[in-house]
Design a protein around this motif. Structure first.
Motif, PDB file in Angstrom:
ATOM      1  N   ALA A 127       8.045 -14.462  14.002  1.00  0.00           N
ATOM      2  CA  ALA A 127       8.465 -14.161  12.627  1.00  0.00           C
ATOM      3  C   ALA A 127       8.123 -12.729  12.259  1.00  0.00           C
ATOM      4  CB  ALA A 127       7.773 -15.127  11.664  1.00  0.00           C
ATOM      5  N   ARG A 128       8.877 -12.178  11.338  1.00  0.00           N
ATOM      6  CA  ARG A 128       8.661 -10.776  10.981  1.00  0.00           C
ATOM      7  C   ARG A 128       7.342 -10.602  10.227  1.00  0.00           C
ATOM      8  NH1 ARG A 128      12.396  -9.185   5.760  1.00  0.00           N
ATOM      9  NH2 ARG A 128      12.061 -11.082   4.564  1.00  0.00           N
ATOM     10  N   MET A 129       6.743  -9.458  10.460  1.00  0.00           N
ATOM     11  CA  MET A 129       5.520  -9.097   9.749  1.00  0.00           C
ATOM     12  C   MET A 129       5.861  -8.821   8.285  1.00  0.00           C
ATOM     13  SD  MET A 129       2.531  -9.024  10.995  1.00  0.00           S
ATOM     14  CE  MET A 129       2.043  -9.706  12.576  1.00  0.00           C
ATOM     15  N   VAL A 130       5.032  -9.343   7.398  1.00  0.00           N
ATOM     16  CA  VAL A 130       5.197  -9.089   5.968  1.00  0.00           C
ATOM     17  C   VAL A 130       4.189  -8.028   5.530  1.00  0.00           C
ATOM     18  CG1 VAL A 130       5.038 -10.094   3.668  1.00  0.00           C
ATOM     19  CG2 VAL A 130       6.116 -11.380   5.532  1.00  0.00           C
ATOM     20  N   THR A 131       2.958  -8.277   5.812  1.00  0.00           N
ATOM     21  CA  THR A 131       1.865  -7.349   5.497  1.00  0.00           C
ATOM     22  C   THR A 131       0.831  -7.582   6.595  1.00  0.00           C
ATOM     23  OG1 THR A 131       2.346  -7.560   3.144  1.00  0.00           O
ATOM     24  CG2 THR A 131       0.222  -6.651   3.719  1.00  0.00           C
TER      25      THR A 131
ATOM     26  N   THR B  74      -0.845  -3.077   6.659  1.00  0.00           N
ATOM     27  CA  THR B  74       0.351  -2.281   6.413  1.00  0.00           C
ATOM     28  C   THR B  74       1.327  -3.142   5.637  1.00  0.00           C
ATOM     29  OG1 THR B  74       0.037  -1.047   8.457  1.00  0.00           O
ATOM     30  CG2 THR B  74       2.232  -0.989   7.477  1.00  0.00           C
ATOM     31  N   VAL B  75       1.607  -2.735   4.408  1.00  0.00           N
ATOM     32  CA  VAL B  75       2.563  -3.484   3.595  1.00  0.00           C
ATOM     33  C   VAL B  75       3.967  -3.139   4.093  1.00  0.00           C
ATOM     34  CG1 VAL B  75       3.475  -3.859   1.272  1.00  0.00           C
ATOM     35  CG2 VAL B  75       1.022  -3.472   1.594  1.00  0.00           C
ATOM     36  N   ARG B  76       4.675  -4.165   4.593  1.00  0.00           N
ATOM     37  CA  ARG B  76       6.044  -3.939   5.063  1.00  0.00           C
ATOM     38  C   ARG B  76       7.063  -4.447   4.062  1.00  0.00           C
ATOM     39  NH1 ARG B  76       5.528  -2.142  10.177  1.00  0.00           N
ATOM     40  NH2 ARG B  76       3.450  -2.513  11.013  1.00  0.00           N
ATOM     41  N   ILE B  77       6.649  -5.433   3.256  1.00  0.00           N
ATOM     42  CA  ILE B  77       7.540  -5.963   2.228  1.00  0.00           C
ATOM     43  C   ILE B  77       6.780  -5.936   0.910  1.00  0.00           C
ATOM     44  CG2 ILE B  77       8.825  -7.969   1.433  1.00  0.00           C
ATOM     45  CD1 ILE B  77       9.109  -8.752   4.404  1.00  0.00           C
ATOM     46  N   SER B  78       7.312  -5.181  -0.046  1.00  0.00           N
ATOM     47  CA  SER B  78       6.671  -5.044  -1.345  1.00  0.00           C
ATOM     48  C   SER B  78       7.642  -5.515  -2.415  1.00  0.00           C
ATOM     49  CB  SER B  78       6.299  -3.580  -1.593  1.00  0.00           C
ATOM     50  OG  SER B  78       5.823  -3.410  -2.916  1.00  0.00           O
ATOM     51  N   SER B  79       7.087  -5.981  -3.534  1.00  0.00           N
ATOM     52  CA  SER B  79       7.950  -6.405  -4.640  1.00  0.00           C
ATOM     53  C   SER B  79       8.281  -5.237  -5.558  1.00  0.00           C
ATOM     54  CB  SER B  79       7.258  -7.512  -5.440  1.00  0.00           C
ATOM     55  OG  SER B  79       6.045  -7.030  -5.985  1.00  0.00           O
ATOM     56  N   ASP B  80       7.696  -4.084  -5.312  1.00  0.00           N
ATOM     57  CA  ASP B  80       7.865  -2.958  -6.225  1.00  0.00           C
ATOM     58  C   ASP B  80       8.907  -1.978  -5.675  1.00  0.00           C
ATOM     59  OD1 ASP B  80       6.672  -1.253  -8.523  1.00  0.00           O
ATOM     60  OD2 ASP B  80       6.802   0.088  -6.789  1.00  0.00           O
TER      61      ASP B  80
ATOM     62  N   HIS C  64       9.122   3.302   0.223  1.00  0.00           N
ATOM     63  CA  HIS C  64       8.106   3.990   1.026  1.00  0.00           C
ATOM     64  C   HIS C  64       7.459   3.135   2.108  1.00  0.00           C
ATOM     65  CE1 HIS C  64       8.515   6.678  -2.452  1.00  0.00           C
ATOM     66  NE2 HIS C  64       8.095   7.615  -1.639  1.00  0.00           N
ATOM     67  N   THR C  65       7.835   1.850   2.209  1.00  0.00           N
ATOM     68  CA  THR C  65       7.260   1.021   3.269  1.00  0.00           C
ATOM     69  C   THR C  65       7.757   1.500   4.630  1.00  0.00           C
ATOM     70  OG1 THR C  65       9.047  -0.531   2.833  1.00  0.00           O
ATOM     71  CG2 THR C  65       6.892  -1.079   1.930  1.00  0.00           C
ATOM     72  N   PRO C  66       6.972   1.270   5.700  1.00  0.00           N
ATOM     73  CA  PRO C  66       5.651   0.636   5.709  1.00  0.00           C
ATOM     74  C   PRO C  66       4.584   1.521   5.072  1.00  0.00           C
ATOM     75  CG  PRO C  66       6.207   1.462   7.903  1.00  0.00           C
ATOM     76  CD  PRO C  66       7.420   1.667   7.049  1.00  0.00           C
ATOM     77  N   TRP C  67       3.716   0.876   4.300  1.00  0.00           N
ATOM     78  CA  TRP C  67       2.696   1.602   3.537  1.00  0.00           C
ATOM     79  C   TRP C  67       1.310   1.096   3.937  1.00  0.00           C
ATOM     80  CZ3 TRP C  67       3.220   5.815   0.579  1.00  0.00           C
ATOM     81  CH2 TRP C  67       2.103   6.224  -0.154  1.00  0.00           C
ATOM     82  N   ARG C  68       0.477   1.977   4.451  1.00  0.00           N
ATOM     83  CA  ARG C  68      -0.828   1.552   4.939  1.00  0.00           C
ATOM     84  C   ARG C  68      -1.838   1.493   3.794  1.00  0.00           C
ATOM     85  NH1 ARG C  68      -4.946   3.650   9.159  1.00  0.00           N
ATOM     86  NH2 ARG C  68      -5.444   1.672  10.186  1.00  0.00           N
ATOM     87  N   MET C  69      -2.586   0.403   3.724  1.00  0.00           N
ATOM     88  CA  MET C  69      -3.635   0.278   2.706  1.00  0.00           C
ATOM     89  C   MET C  69      -4.822  -0.434   3.334  1.00  0.00           C
ATOM     90  SD  MET C  69      -3.487  -3.191   1.752  1.00  0.00           S
ATOM     91  CE  MET C  69      -4.080  -3.267   0.072  1.00  0.00           C
ATOM     92  N   GLY C  70      -5.950  -0.395   2.634  1.00  0.00           N
ATOM     93  CA  GLY C  70      -7.140  -1.016   3.195  1.00  0.00           C
ATOM     94  C   GLY C  70      -8.166  -1.306   2.128  1.00  0.00           C
ATOM     95  N   SER C  71      -9.312  -1.796   2.567  1.00  0.00           N
ATOM     96  CA  SER C  71     -10.428  -2.070   1.673  1.00  0.00           C
ATOM     97  C   SER C  71     -11.643  -1.298   2.188  1.00  0.00           C
ATOM     98  CB  SER C  71     -10.720  -3.579   1.639  1.00  0.00           C
ATOM     99  OG  SER C  71     -11.798  -3.835   0.754  1.00  0.00           O
ATOM    100  N   VAL C  72     -12.273  -0.535   1.306  1.00  0.00           N
ATOM    101  CA  VAL C  72     -13.395   0.321   1.691  1.00  0.00           C
ATOM    102  C   VAL C  72     -14.650  -0.086   0.931  1.00  0.00           C
ATOM    103  CG1 VAL C  72     -14.321   2.675   1.562  1.00  0.00           C
ATOM    104  CG2 VAL C  72     -11.964   2.296   2.331  1.00  0.00           C
ATOM    105  N   ARG C  73     -15.765  -0.255   1.648  1.00  0.00           N
ATOM    106  CA  ARG C  73     -17.070  -0.384   1.001  1.00  0.00           C
ATOM    107  C   ARG C  73     -17.621   1.025   0.841  1.00  0.00           C
ATOM    108  NH1 ARG C  73     -21.563  -3.785   0.003  1.00  0.00           N
ATOM    109  NH2 ARG C  73     -19.916  -5.103  -0.814  1.00  0.00           N
TER     110      ARG C  73
END
Lengths: 386, 391
Positions: A195-199, B81-87, B93-102
């Motif tokens: 399946a395709r990657m979403v996130t 990496t967000v590949r599908i966004s609702s915005d 701009h996808t794919p958009w890399r994001m993360g969580s930092v301490r």
């Protein structure tokens, strides 16, 4: 030691079949659930003297507005905005109200509607922290939050995508016998993996499908249920915990770990005597955290557990009997009741799909509210057959 | 609607912005980002850092949460990496890399993530203004001093003039000429506006860039310039203004400052805004040279104070309507020019101004002070605007 829930039972499980989209509002779905409850119990609406509601899509309405909308005059009223923990928390509160005599019959309902843009709108305005500090980072919604948890969990435990696939694929098998599930076509491991990657690393079959629907149960004394001629199950134990382990850099455990000993002590049972586990499954990683947090395996051993157990209804560890949200769809707050209603049907021998033979005890777990970067609510109940 | 220069049937990418809604308190992130600082709320009672922005301390429930600079280090806890966004913006701009930092100060932040950051490794945090003008967390590799430029996705946070076309509005002044030279040296192609070219002025025989007739006191002239180059300009650096001490012709002062900026806003900037989402180097910024006396009035320059205050109010009012463009205020102190011969130093030099504009564009900040005097007054204003304006 906390006081038990002696004499308190749960009855009349109602599931309003889900729909991908609905032209009606949430009030319609909650109304149908209440209607289903009074019909199932041969009651008049006025007999419901307690009401507990959970929903995300009521607009400005809460439980109080619904009393007028539905023509009810309850003497006990609650509104539980806890998403996937709604069912567990509702049972816990309603049981105490009935036990104390504040109400005799409490209708616990959860439901939501879904229009083509509702899910995006709910995500876009979900919470202050989400608006300030989550949404602006790619607007991935819950997919993104769970992708981060899944990424961290895979690194910490060595879990592979196949391990998460075992959860999704086994639940689809369960859903194939449950006519109300929205996704009932066969799902193979190859399809899951392809399946395709979403996130990343969350892919399509890790995600739940937003939909409309409603669920409900009645909470009452055992004597009331007997008088009404209802099949029922006992509420043996219940726990809830909010914002557990806030200092963990990322969520690798939920609040169950803090309270599970009390859960099993209250029910005078142990994990190996649970015949059906209903986890909250809006992403397989959370199922892993529940398996670990509820003591079915040690922390970090979720992947090994799903490799060595058969999670199907006919398997050695029946899990999410109706297919869960991964196959059934996520009807908003009703997702927090999905495991509860089907556990109750299974315990009373009234399964809609395949019946688990000789089921004595079910554990229903709840998890809810990604307020920012982690789920804040966790809870669980143990139900026992008569 | 601006069309593709080569093919009128192709619609350019729309000038969308990422989610812009924030709580009022979270606006503190944009304030810090606009100044190039890394600041979070810190509890005055127990010293605990807070994130996301709060109304009560997460450690002691105290209400005194002040924005303070905090250490920029942290460890990347997880990445995605967000590949599908609702915005719609992120869907562009996808794919958009994001993360969580301490963060080292103890908080956990979701971040825009540089492509070279690895989970478990150390990162260096900055606050940047995104295309909605909101302050956002950006995680960079600790060792890459050029990190904002080395990930092409991060062009969304900066306005590097390299590879862009810039209009410098007033080439009759040494400040305009210096800005043009510096922008060319930074890799930009420059159009240099000259009002009344038949009228002699210093440096007229050695002008940088492509000189063109542009008189910001004349709407027709601005319109003609927009028709000629509006579809190609990515950055406007407006050096027109009134920066003289004392009193003078108030109407003329307002013409070269407030009304000049207003004509740009109405007749030229919309062409930039329409192309602010398009291509690898979209239109991105409008810089205005504004006297710091427009922020804090100077009794020795009452007319300039009023003129610059009018320009500043206009720019600030327009900012939210001009996104995704950045509207940069380059605050200057008394200029090192003929009008300030009698004033002792320090004064704002042409070189300081030119370099500060380049740096502001590269950093993507929106409020900069050029020279010691402007920096000092801006610092006073940030420290306590009420006292600064009273004195």
């Amino acid at each position: 030691m906390r006081q038990g829930y002696d004499g308190i039972v749960v009855a009349a499980p109602v599931t309003i079949p889900y729909a991908r989209y609905s032209v009606h509002g949430a009030h319609h779905w909650l109304g149908r659930a209440l209607h289903g409850l009074v019909q199932a119990a041969h009651l008049a609406p006025k007999d419901l003297d307690g009401l507990c509601v959970s929903s995300f899509t009521l607009g400005n309405d809460t439980a109080i507005g619904l009393t007028q909308h539905f023509g009810l005059s309850p003497r006990w009223l609650d509104h539980i905005p806890m998403g996937g923990a709604s069912g567990v928390v509702a049972l816990r509160r309603a049981a105490r109200a009935v036990q104390a005599g504040d109400a005799d019959i409490v209708a616990c309902v959860a439901g939501d509607t879904n229009a083509p843009d509702s899910f995006r709108a709910t995500v876009a305005g979900f919470s202050r922290f989400a608006i300030d500090a989550a949404l602006p980072y790619g607007a991935g919604g819950p997919n993104a939050a769970f992708a981060l948890l899944t990424d961290a969990y895979m690194r910490a435990t060595g879990a592979t995508r196949e391990d998460f696939g075992r959860i999704a694929v086994s639940q689809r098998d369960n859903a194939r016998g449950f006519p109300h599930a929205l996704l009932r076509s066969a799902l193979t491991m190859d399809q899951y993996l392809a399946a395709r990657m979403v996130t990343d690393p969350v892919a399509l079959f890790d995600c739940v499908m937003p939909c409309a629907g409603a669920e409900g149960v009645l909470v009452m004394r055992e004597s009331t249920a007997k008088n009404l001629g209802l099949a029922y199950a006992y509420l043996r134990a219940a726990i809830e915990r909010h914002n557990a382990f806030p200092d963990d850099p990322i969520q690798l455990r939920g609040g169950w770990a803090m309270d599970r000993d009390e859960l099993y002590d209250m029910a005078a049972t142990t994990p190996d005597r649970i015949g059906l586990l209903q986890t909250y499954d809006d992403y397989p990683v959370i199922v892993m955290l529940q398996l670990e947090g509820l003591g079915f395996c040690a922390p970090g051993e979720g992947p090994e557990f799903v490799r060595t157990h058969d999670l199907r209804l006919a398997g050695d560890f029946p899990h999410n009997s109706s297919g869960g949200q991964l196959s059934g769809g996520q009807a908003g707050a009703a997702g927090g009741y999905l495991g509860l209603t089907d556990a109750l049907r299974q315990l009373t021998g009234a399964a809609i799909g395949r019946q688990i033979a000789g089921l004595q005890r079910a554990l229903v777990s709840g998890f809810g509210m990604i307020n920012y970067d982690r789920g804040l609510c966790s809870g669980a109940v143990i139900l026992e057959a008569v | 609607m601006i069309r593709h220069p080569g093919n009128p049937t192709i619609l350019p990418a729309a000038p969308l912005v990422p989610p812009a809604a924030r709580s009022r308190t979270a606006g503190g992130l944009a304030v810090a980002a606009s100044q190039g600082r890394f600041a979070l709320q810190v509890c005055a009672d127990c010293g605990r850092s807070q994130y996301p922005p709060r109304e009560a301390c997460v450690g002691c429930l105290g209400a005194r949460l002040n924005w303070r600079d905090v250490p920029t280090g942290g460890v990347l806890s997880a990445a995605s990496t967000v590949r599908i966004s609702s915005d719609p913006y992120f869907r562009q701009h996808t794919p958009w890399r994001m993360g969580s930092v301490r963060l080292d100060c103890g908080v956990d932040a979701m971040v825009h993530l540089h492509r070279d950051c690895a989970v478990g490794g150390r990162v260096s945090m900055v606050l940047k203004l995104d295309k909605a003008g909101q302050g956002v967390m950006v995680a960079l590799p600790e060792t890459d001093i050029n990190a904002m430029q080395s990930d092409p996705k991060f062009r969304a946070f900066t306005c590097d003039p390299a590879g862009r076309r810039v209009l410098v509005t007033d080439g009759r002044t040494t400040f305009g000429q210096a800005a043009a030279r510096a922008l060319i040296a930074a890799g930009a192609e420059v159009f240099l506006g000259i009002a009344a070219p038949w009228h002699p002025f210093p440096g007229q025989n050695d002008l940088p860039g492509t000189p063109m007739t542009l008189d910001l006191t004349d709407g027709i002239s601005v319109q003609n310039a927009a028709a000629a180059i509006g579809a190609r300009v990515d950055i406007i650096v407006n050096t027109s203004g009134y920066f003289r001490p004392g009193a003078g012709d108030a109407r003329a002062a307002m013409e070269v400052s407030y009304f000049a900026a207003l004509r740009l806003a109405q007749l030229f900037v919309p062409a930039l805004q329409a192309r602010a989402g398009d291509g690898t180097h979209p239109a991105c910024a409008w810089v205005n040279m504004i006297g710091i006396n427009g922020l804090v009035p100077d009794p020795a320059a009452s007319l300039a104070s009023a003129a610059n205050a009018a320009t500043l109010a206009l720019v600030r009012a327009l900012r939210p309507t001009m996104r995704p463009l950045k509207l940069i205020n380059a605050f200057v102190g008394p200029l090192d020019d003929q009008w300030h011969q009698a004033l002792p130093p320090p004064k704002t030099s042409t070189a300081q101004f030119a370099q500060a504009v380049i740096a502001a564009l590269r950093d993507g900040v929106e409020d900069i002070a050029v020279g010691d005097i402007a920096r000092h007054i801006l610092a006073q204003w940030h420290d306590n605007a009420a006292i600064t304006l009273h004195a």
